[in-house]
Design a protein around this motif. Sequence first.
Motif, PDB file in Angstrom:
ATOM      1  N   TYR A 265       0.807  -1.212   0.000  1.00 10.59           N
ATOM      2  CA  TYR A 265       0.000   0.000   0.000  1.00 10.59           C
ATOM      3  C   TYR A 265       0.845   1.269   0.000  1.00 10.59           C
ATOM      4  CZ  TYR A 265      -3.166  -3.634   1.578  1.00 10.59           C
ATOM      5  OH  TYR A 265      -3.884  -4.802   1.680  1.00 10.59           O
ATOM      6  N   PHE A 266       2.081   1.157   0.512  1.00 13.60           N
ATOM      7  CA  PHE A 266       2.962   2.310   0.596  1.00 13.60           C
ATOM      8  C   PHE A 266       4.304   1.955  -0.039  1.00 13.60           C
ATOM      9  CE2 PHE A 266       0.131   2.297   4.276  1.00 13.60           C
ATOM     10  CZ  PHE A 266      -0.542   3.493   4.070  1.00 13.60           C
ATOM     11  N   PRO A 267       4.376   1.974  -1.371  1.00 10.45           N
ATOM     12  CA  PRO A 267       5.614   1.581  -2.057  1.00 10.45           C
ATOM     13  C   PRO A 267       6.786   2.454  -1.641  1.00 10.45           C
ATOM     14  CG  PRO A 267       3.777   1.766  -3.592  1.00 10.45           C
ATOM     15  CD  PRO A 267       3.326   2.359  -2.293  1.00 10.45           C
ATOM     16  N   GLY A 268       7.950   1.878  -1.693  1.00 12.36           N
ATOM     17  CA  GLY A 268       9.155   2.622  -1.338  1.00 12.36           C
ATOM     18  C   GLY A 268      10.172   1.715  -0.685  1.00 12.36           C
ATOM     19  N   ARG A 269      11.408   2.207  -0.582  1.00 12.94           N
ATOM     20  CA  ARG A 269      12.492   1.469   0.058  1.00 12.94           C
ATOM     21  C   ARG A 269      12.693   0.096  -0.579  1.00 12.94           C
ATOM     22  NH1 ARG A 269      10.806   1.408   5.995  1.00 12.94           N
ATOM     23  NH2 ARG A 269       8.762   1.358   5.072  1.00 12.94           N
ATOM     24  N   GLN A 270      12.621   0.073  -1.909  1.00 14.82           N
ATOM     25  CA  GLN A 270      12.883  -1.124  -2.674  1.00 14.82           C
ATOM     26  C   GLN A 270      13.568  -0.711  -3.975  1.00 14.82           C
ATOM     27  OE1 GLN A 270       8.934  -2.701  -4.359  1.00 14.82           O
ATOM     28  NE2 GLN A 270       8.254  -1.306  -2.749  1.00 14.82           N
ATOM     29  N   TYR A 271      14.018  -1.706  -4.743  1.00 18.01           N
ATOM     30  CA  TYR A 271      14.738  -1.413  -5.976  1.00 18.01           C
ATOM     31  C   TYR A 271      13.948  -0.444  -6.852  1.00 18.01           C
ATOM     32  CZ  TYR A 271      17.068  -2.082 -10.430  1.00 18.01           C
ATOM     33  OH  TYR A 271      17.729  -1.862 -11.610  1.00 18.01           O
ATOM     34  N   PRO A 272      14.592   0.636  -7.388  1.00 15.18           N
ATOM     35  CA  PRO A 272      16.040   0.892  -7.453  1.00 15.18           C
ATOM     36  C   PRO A 272      16.583   1.831  -6.369  1.00 15.18           C
ATOM     37  CG  PRO A 272      14.944   2.362  -8.960  1.00 15.18           C
ATOM     38  CD  PRO A 272      13.856   1.561  -8.288  1.00 15.18           C
ATOM     39  N   ASP A 273      15.863   1.996  -5.247  1.00 10.70           N
ATOM     40  CA  ASP A 273      16.311   2.937  -4.214  1.00 10.70           C
ATOM     41  C   ASP A 273      17.714   2.605  -3.711  1.00 10.70           C
ATOM     42  OD1 ASP A 273      13.852   4.087  -4.519  1.00 10.70           O
ATOM     43  OD2 ASP A 273      13.026   3.346  -2.625  1.00 10.70           O
ATOM     44  N   GLN A 274      18.012   1.306  -3.552  1.00 14.10           N
ATOM     45  CA  GLN A 274      19.333   0.906  -3.050  1.00 14.10           C
ATOM     46  C   GLN A 274      20.435   1.255  -4.046  1.00 14.10           C
ATOM     47  OE1 GLN A 274      16.650  -1.036  -3.305  1.00 14.10           O
ATOM     48  NE2 GLN A 274      16.127  -1.787  -1.260  1.00 14.10           N
ATOM     49  N   LEU A 275      20.144   1.067  -5.329  1.00 13.31           N
ATOM     50  CA  LEU A 275      21.137   1.387  -6.356  1.00 13.31           C
ATOM     51  C   LEU A 275      21.371   2.895  -6.435  1.00 13.31           C
ATOM     52  CD1 LEU A 275      22.865  -0.168  -8.402  1.00 13.31           C
ATOM     53  CD2 LEU A 275      21.087   0.254 -10.107  1.00 13.31           C
ATOM     54  N   THR A 276      20.314   3.666  -6.263  1.00 15.42           N
ATOM     55  CA  THR A 276      20.448   5.123  -6.231  1.00 15.42           C
ATOM     56  C   THR A 276      21.324   5.551  -5.059  1.00 15.42           C
ATOM     57  OG1 THR A 276      18.273   5.400  -7.236  1.00 15.42           O
ATOM     58  CG2 THR A 276      19.179   7.300  -6.075  1.00 15.42           C
ATOM     59  N   ALA A 277      21.138   4.887  -3.921  1.00  8.38           N
ATOM     60  CA  ALA A 277      21.909   5.226  -2.721  1.00  8.38           C
ATOM     61  C   ALA A 277      23.394   4.947  -2.913  1.00  8.38           C
ATOM     62  CB  ALA A 277      21.373   4.454  -1.517  1.00  8.38           C
ATOM     63  N   ILE A 278      23.740   3.791  -3.467  1.00  2.47           N
ATOM     64  CA  ILE A 278      25.163   3.469  -3.635  1.00  2.47           C
ATOM     65  C   ILE A 278      25.786   4.352  -4.702  1.00  2.47           C
ATOM     66  CG2 ILE A 278      24.778   1.577  -5.279  1.00  2.47           C
ATOM     67  CD1 ILE A 278      27.479   1.710  -2.552  1.00  2.47           C
ATOM     68  N   GLU A 279      25.040   4.732  -5.731  1.00  2.59           N
ATOM     69  CA  GLU A 279      25.590   5.633  -6.745  1.00  2.59           C
ATOM     70  C   GLU A 279      25.931   6.986  -6.127  1.00  2.59           C
ATOM     71  OE1 GLU A 279      24.538   7.853 -10.987  1.00  2.59           O
ATOM     72  OE2 GLU A 279      23.175   6.312 -10.216  1.00  2.59           O
ATOM     73  N   LYS A 280      25.017   7.510  -5.338  1.00  2.00           N
ATOM     74  CA  LYS A 280      25.292   8.811  -4.726  1.00  2.00           C
ATOM     75  C   LYS A 280      26.472   8.717  -3.770  1.00  2.00           C
ATOM     76  CE  LYS A 280      23.399  12.878  -2.676  1.00  2.00           C
ATOM     77  NZ  LYS A 280      22.214  13.738  -2.551  1.00  2.00           N
ATOM     78  N   ALA A 281      26.562   7.617  -3.018  1.00  2.00           N
ATOM     79  CA  ALA A 281      27.668   7.444  -2.083  1.00  2.00           C
ATOM     80  C   ALA A 281      29.006   7.419  -2.822  1.00  2.00           C
ATOM     81  CB  ALA A 281      27.479   6.148  -1.291  1.00  2.00           C
ATOM     82  N   ILE A 282      29.074   6.677  -3.921  1.00  2.00           N
ATOM     83  CA  ILE A 282      30.325   6.595  -4.676  1.00  2.00           C
ATOM     84  C   ILE A 282      30.711   7.962  -5.218  1.00  2.00           C
ATOM     85  CG2 ILE A 282      31.389   5.666  -6.777  1.00  2.00           C
ATOM     86  CD1 ILE A 282      29.765   3.090  -6.281  1.00  2.00           C
ATOM     87  N   ARG A 283      29.755   8.689  -5.762  1.00  2.00           N
ATOM     88  CA  ARG A 283      30.059  10.004  -6.319  1.00  2.00           C
ATOM     89  C   ARG A 283      30.541  10.968  -5.225  1.00  2.00           C
ATOM     90  NH1 ARG A 283      28.642  10.442 -11.598  1.00  2.00           N
ATOM     91  NH2 ARG A 283      26.998   9.059 -12.423  1.00  2.00           N
ATOM     92  N   LEU A 284      29.902  10.918  -4.056  1.00  2.00           N
ATOM     93  CA  LEU A 284      30.294  11.817  -2.963  1.00  2.00           C
ATOM     94  C   LEU A 284      31.689  11.491  -2.441  1.00  2.00           C
ATOM     95  CD1 LEU A 284      26.977  12.086  -0.916  1.00  2.00           C
ATOM     96  CD2 LEU A 284      28.099  13.915  -2.183  1.00  2.00           C
ATOM     97  N   VAL A 285      31.967  10.206  -2.245  1.00  2.00           N
ATOM     98  CA  VAL A 285      33.274   9.810  -1.725  1.00  2.00           C
ATOM     99  C   VAL A 285      34.370  10.098  -2.746  1.00  2.00           C
ATOM    100  CG1 VAL A 285      34.664   7.853  -0.921  1.00  2.00           C
ATOM    101  CG2 VAL A 285      32.289   8.096  -0.157  1.00  2.00           C
ATOM    102  N   ARG A 286      34.071   9.870  -4.011  1.00  2.00           N
ATOM    103  CA  ARG A 286      35.070  10.117  -5.050  1.00  2.00           C
ATOM    104  C   ARG A 286      35.452  11.602  -5.124  1.00  2.00           C
ATOM    105  NH1 ARG A 286      33.736   6.392  -9.641  1.00  2.00           N
ATOM    106  NH2 ARG A 286      35.141   4.950  -8.581  1.00  2.00           N
ATOM    107  N   GLN A 287      34.526  12.473  -4.788  1.00  2.00           N
ATOM    108  CA  GLN A 287      34.809  13.918  -4.794  1.00  2.00           C
ATOM    109  C   GLN A 287      35.865  14.303  -3.768  1.00  2.00           C
ATOM    110  OE1 GLN A 287      31.061  15.927  -4.246  1.00  2.00           O
ATOM    111  NE2 GLN A 287      30.255  15.277  -6.230  1.00  2.00           N
TER     112      GLN A 287
END
Length: 267
Positions: free
Chosen positions: A94-116
């Motif tokens: 009933y309340f979609p969220g916190r499922q694919y692709p949210d995890q992939l979005t999270a790791i992409e942002k983390a990699i970009r931030l750390v790489r900076q």
Amino acid sequence: MKRKINLLLLLLWLFHAANAQKPVAEYKRLKAYEAVPRPTTAIIVCPGGSYCWLSKRHEGSEVARWLNRNGIAAYVLHYPTAGWAGFALHSRLYFPGRQYPDQLTAIEKAIRLVRQKGYQRVGVMGFSAGGHLALMAAENLPKDARPDFVAPIYPVVTLSHAVTHRRSRRGLLGEWRWRNATMRDSLSMERHANRIECPVFLMNCKDDPIVDYRNSMLMDSALTVHHVPHVYIQYTTGGHGFGASPHKTSKEAIGWLDRFLIWVRGL
């Protein structure tokens, strides 16, 4: 009857809100453990937990501090998970969220931030379901956001094979999609190993009671077929969920912690 349905929906919403995590844009979910003096290598650590919760201590902070003691910066990623209410009550119907692709979005942002931050190398180490996420980062992210190396530790690998870890599959895909064959195949890491261009350190134990040890064997075979540079270490004993605890694989000639350090320093 209508009043009861409305009450049930309200309770489900309250459970969902209680377990909701901060939006990725705020990024309080990425916790830094920066070694001193400033290292050249950083590793984003993805704890396990079946995509339903996170083992924040054993496979998060303890791993990060071990990396720090060995001169490697660490960033623990609290990526989105179903949460206990989402898993137990099927509230994501009933309340979609916190499922694919949210995890992939999270790791992409983390990699970009750390790489900076200017590290020479940024890798991803993941445990169990977090190991699946590490492999997803290597296979599915845009090329400019992929990690320089990945270390899936006793990982979930397949979502379509008979040896799949079903709880992780449901945690990642949600109640609507976990039976979808196309989705399961697209996120079975062994089926798309040809996309991986970085070195892989793969480790598991044959007596793993949670994630069938053949998950890692499938990945090893796929990496070998596609000539992806990798190391696969399989221990006879050790089980699952031990994180950076040295005693679990120390009965072998060289424990996994030492083997990983030798490997990553040789890249």
